[in-house]
Design an enzyme around this catalytic site. Sequence first.
Site, PDB file in Angstrom:
ATOM      1  N   ALA A 191       3.952   4.304  -4.815  1.00  0.00           N
ATOM      2  CA  ALA A 191       5.355   3.897  -4.901  1.00  0.00           C
ATOM      3  C   ALA A 191       5.523   2.489  -5.464  1.00  0.00           C
ATOM      4  O   ALA A 191       6.616   2.103  -5.862  1.00  0.00           O
ATOM      5  CB  ALA A 191       5.983   3.968  -3.511  1.00  0.00           C
ATOM      6  N   ASN A 209       1.476   3.082   3.427  1.00  0.00           N
ATOM      7  CA  ASN A 209       0.829   3.317   2.133  1.00  0.00           C
ATOM      8  C   ASN A 209       0.935   2.131   1.181  1.00  0.00           C
ATOM      9  O   ASN A 209      -0.049   1.714   0.584  1.00  0.00           O
ATOM     10  CB  ASN A 209       1.415   4.560   1.474  1.00  0.00           C
ATOM     11  N   HIS A 260      10.536  -2.293  -3.217  1.00  0.00           N
ATOM     12  CA  HIS A 260       9.230  -2.910  -2.961  1.00  0.00           C
ATOM     13  C   HIS A 260       9.111  -4.165  -3.816  1.00  0.00           C
ATOM     14  O   HIS A 260       9.362  -4.108  -5.020  1.00  0.00           O
ATOM     15  CB  HIS A 260       8.096  -1.953  -3.343  1.00  0.00           C
TER      16      HIS A 260
HETATM   17  N1  NAD Z   1       0.838   5.867  -1.936  1.00  0.00           N
HETATM   18  C1  NAD Z   1       2.148   5.909  -1.798  1.00  0.00           C
HETATM   19  O1  NAD Z   1       2.864   5.008  -2.250  1.00  0.00           O
HETATM   20  C2  NAD Z   1       2.775   7.080  -1.103  1.00  0.00           C
HETATM   21  C3  NAD Z   1       4.155   7.288  -1.216  1.00  0.00           C
HETATM   22  C4  NAD Z   1       4.710   8.408  -0.584  1.00  0.00           C
HETATM   23  C5  NAD Z   1       3.910   9.256   0.167  1.00  0.00           C
HETATM   24  N2  NAD Z   1       2.589   9.014   0.273  1.00  0.00           N
HETATM   25  C6  NAD Z   1       1.712   9.894   1.066  1.00  0.00           C
HETATM   26  O2  NAD Z   1       1.734  11.168   0.538  1.00  0.00           O
HETATM   27  C7  NAD Z   1       1.734  12.117   1.599  1.00  0.00           C
HETATM   28  C8  NAD Z   1       2.430  13.384   1.142  1.00  0.00           C
HETATM   29  O3  NAD Z   1       3.796  13.101   0.864  1.00  0.00           O
HETATM   30  P1  NAD Z   1       4.833  14.295   0.684  1.00  0.00           P
HETATM   31  O4  NAD Z   1       6.170  13.667   0.451  1.00  0.00           O
HETATM   32  O5  NAD Z   1       4.321  15.283  -0.309  1.00  0.00           O
HETATM   33  O6  NAD Z   1       4.792  14.914   2.166  1.00  0.00           O
HETATM   34  P2  NAD Z   1       5.240  16.371   2.635  1.00  0.00           P
HETATM   35  O7  NAD Z   1       5.434  16.263   4.091  1.00  0.00           O
HETATM   36  O8  NAD Z   1       6.355  16.885   1.797  1.00  0.00           O
HETATM   37  O9  NAD Z   1       3.960  17.295   2.337  1.00  0.00           O
HETATM   38  C9  NAD Z   1       2.734  17.156   3.023  1.00  0.00           C
HETATM   39  C10 NAD Z   1       1.884  18.390   2.770  1.00  0.00           C
HETATM   40  O10 NAD Z   1       0.597  18.194   3.344  1.00  0.00           O
HETATM   41  C11 NAD Z   1       0.265  19.297   4.192  1.00  0.00           C
HETATM   42  N3  NAD Z   1      -0.612  18.815   5.259  1.00  0.00           N
HETATM   43  C12 NAD Z   1      -0.293  17.969   6.271  1.00  0.00           C
HETATM   44  N4  NAD Z   1      -1.386  17.727   7.029  1.00  0.00           N
HETATM   45  C13 NAD Z   1      -2.399  18.417   6.493  1.00  0.00           C
HETATM   46  C14 NAD Z   1      -3.766  18.578   6.824  1.00  0.00           C
HETATM   47  N5  NAD Z   1      -4.302  17.975   7.898  1.00  0.00           N
HETATM   48  N6  NAD Z   1      -4.533  19.369   6.021  1.00  0.00           N
HETATM   49  C15 NAD Z   1      -4.002  19.983   4.949  1.00  0.00           C
HETATM   50  N7  NAD Z   1      -2.712  19.872   4.576  1.00  0.00           N
HETATM   51  C16 NAD Z   1      -1.920  19.103   5.345  1.00  0.00           C
HETATM   52  C17 NAD Z   1       1.612  19.823   4.674  1.00  0.00           C
HETATM   53  O11 NAD Z   1       1.514  21.160   5.080  1.00  0.00           O
HETATM   54  C18 NAD Z   1       2.435  19.665   3.371  1.00  0.00           C
HETATM   55  O12 NAD Z   1       2.160  20.725   2.489  1.00  0.00           O
HETATM   56  C19 NAD Z   1       2.447  11.410   2.759  1.00  0.00           C
HETATM   57  O13 NAD Z   1       1.951  11.858   3.990  1.00  0.00           O
HETATM   58  C20 NAD Z   1       2.156   9.972   2.531  1.00  0.00           C
HETATM   59  O14 NAD Z   1       1.063   9.554   3.345  1.00  0.00           O
HETATM   60  C21 NAD Z   1       2.009   7.968  -0.341  1.00  0.00           C
END
Ligand code: NAD
Length: 265
Positions: free
Chosen positions: A122, A188, A218
Amino acid sequence: MHLGLIGYGTIARALMPVLAQEQAMPARLTVLARAGREAEAQAAFPRATIVTDAAALIAAQPDLVAECAGQAAVAAHVAPVLRAGLNCIVVSIGALADPALHDTLRAAARDGGARIILPAGAVGGIDILSALRPSGFDSVVYTGRKPPRAWAGSPAEALMDLDALTAETVFFTGTARDAALQYPKNANVAATVALAGAGLDKTEVRLIADPSISANVHEVTVRAGAGEFHIRITGHPSPDNPRTSLTTVYSLAREILNQTREVAI
Ligand SMILES: NC(=O)c1ccc[n+]([C@@H]2O[C@H](COP(=O)([O-])OP(=O)(O)OC[C@H]3O[C@@H](n4cnc5c(N)ncnc54)[C@H](O)[C@@H]3O)[C@@H](O)[C@H]2O)c1
């Protein structure tokens, strides 16, 4: 390319149209979903092979794996993937604020001859921040500013009445390590800035609830030996998950394109 995806949520789904737009749709997809969620994952990715553990993902032999599932999924699946020699993009970078997990993943990458690839996600400016590290830092400050409701469910809720705020309120000032521990759902970006730059203990974090904004903002302010910069990013929320900025999806797509194209930039 054969892409392995861990998770099939907002980021994973929004990624596909971006890759398609770039004429870079993976020829094959294998998606790791939690056991019991196979049908849901198959509905989201009709032409993918769905698996429920890292061993099956590895057996499918993807060229590259991208985790977009959350911190628990990083802890459960990424080490075996790396140990099997598969490069893995990790989107849930906040997981690496846990030093034990960070060490485990680095050891797994070394053992497998694989790389952990951390996208900017992000935030932005990670290229110059990381490049300037050898020049030394006087200060690295990350400020995360969100609308008050975006902090619901975090410890900020106990510090103030989020719905009654009329002016911006700084409710956390501390190290990136403490920010990641106390606000894991928002860890994150703080972890990304810290890992690219001055580290978890020397990166200052300020978290702000601001009733005058409607998107996540941010800011990174850096004073380094070789230069100074300030960057401010207003991320548009993803329509499916307002907690996830669309910029994260594009950042992940860029990382995949950089792994597969002739020129990486
Ligand atoms: N780096 C960044 O700036 C940034 C920004 C936004 C989100 N993220 C990360 O990305 C992740 C995903 O975001 P999203 O919006 O797609 O979330 P989301 O909730 O829409 O999707 C998460 C997916 O992961 C699956 N999941 C959860 N736990 C699991 C496990 N233990 N094993 C396998 N699958 C699993 C869920 O079933 C779902 O399909 C967030 O949890 C967050 O940590 C990072």
